[in-house]
Design a protein around this motif. Structure first.
Motif, PDB file in Angstrom:
ATOM      1  N   ILE A 188       0.855  -1.193   0.000  1.00 48.16           N
ATOM      2  CA  ILE A 188       0.000   0.000   0.000  1.00 48.16           C
ATOM      3  C   ILE A 188       0.888   1.238   0.000  1.00 48.16           C
ATOM      4  N   ASN A 189       0.577   2.170  -0.885  1.00 42.82           N
ATOM      5  CA  ASN A 189       1.293   3.458  -0.924  1.00 42.82           C
ATOM      6  C   ASN A 189       0.404   4.543  -0.340  1.00 42.82           C
ATOM      7  N   LEU A 190       1.008   5.434   0.436  1.00 47.89           N
ATOM      8  CA  LEU A 190       0.318   6.629   0.935  1.00 47.89           C
ATOM      9  C   LEU A 190       1.108   7.829   0.454  1.00 47.89           C
ATOM     10  N   LEU A 191       0.433   8.760  -0.228  1.00 47.75           N
ATOM     11  CA  LEU A 191       1.081   9.964  -0.714  1.00 47.75           C
ATOM     12  C   LEU A 191       0.070  11.092  -0.806  1.00 47.75           C
ATOM     13  N   GLU A 192       0.570  12.277  -1.065  1.00 47.02           N
ATOM     14  CA  GLU A 192      -0.304  13.437  -1.197  1.00 47.02           C
ATOM     15  C   GLU A 192      -1.206  13.238  -2.411  1.00 47.02           C
ATOM     16  N   ALA A 193      -2.489  13.601  -2.268  1.00 46.47           N
ATOM     17  CA  ALA A 193      -3.438  13.446  -3.381  1.00 46.47           C
ATOM     18  C   ALA A 193      -3.029  14.328  -4.546  1.00 46.47           C
ATOM     19  N   LYS A 194      -3.254  13.834  -5.738  1.00 47.74           N
ATOM     20  CA  LYS A 194      -2.882  14.574  -6.950  1.00 47.74           C
ATOM     21  C   LYS A 194      -4.053  15.408  -7.433  1.00 47.74           C
TER      22      LYS A 194
END
Length: 194
Positions: A188-194
């Motif tokens: 699972i990746n968590l990053l800032e929404a694009k």
């Protein structure tokens, strides 16, 4: 005394026959009990996996992951703070030098971090546990994602790895559930929404 011996033999024969019949009667129930135990273990694994899924989803709204990565937030905490929490990575970066990997050990989940130019965390990757993987990501399928979180906001095919990326928006962030060919979540990746 002669009359007691035949009676004692009959009682012994009845006890022995009853024991044998009792033992024979219990044989067919053993596979049923074993199957029941296996079903119970499978249900426990799925419950643990659902707990993990909801913990990750709920923490994503604040830009962080649960467990040993708790308190490390996207765009706030630095690589130095990651190292203070995890120690130096055993394998600093992968071949393209973008991630710091921290392997799963002794029931603890594995994580990887990548950073912005200012060395703040840009992405947290969760790999789950290696031991009893079915208690973690190994029991999370696209169907489970749909049942538990609803429809994904976006679905992408990753042609280079033949994986499917199920993306869920969580406020200012997004969770990307990467599903492998075995139809379970690989990471699972968590990053800032694009």
């Amino acid at each position: 005394m002669l009359t007691k011996k035949p009676a004692a033999r009959m009682v012994s024969a009845v006890i022995l026959t009853g024991s044998l019949l009792g033992a024979g009667a219990s044989l067919p129930t053993e596979p049923v009990e074993a199957a029941s135990t296996m079903d119970s273990a499978s249900a426990i694994a799925k419950d643990h996996a659902l707990t993990t899924l909801h913990e990750i989803y709920n923490k994503a709204f604040s830009g962080e992951m649960p467990y040993t990565a708790m308190g490390l937030k996207i765009n706030e905490n630095t690589q130095k703070e990651v190292y203070e929490k995890f120690g130096p990575p055993p394998e600093p970066g992968n071949t393209d030098k973008t991630f710091d990997y921290f392997h799963a050990e002794m029931g603890q989940p594995g994580f990887a971090f990548t950073y912005n130019a200012d060395k703040t965390i840009s992405q947290i990757r969760y790999f789950g546990t290696n031991v009893e993987r079915d208690h973690n990501l190994g029991s999370i399928t696209p169907k489970v994602l749909g049942n538990q979180l609803g429809s994904a906001d976006e679905i992408r095919h990753i042609s280079s790895t033949n994986e499917i990326n199920y993306i869920y928006k969580t406020g200012n962030y997004e969770l990307q559930f990467i599903v492998g060919e075995n139809q379970t979540v690989d990471h699972i990746n968590l990053l800032e929404a694009k």
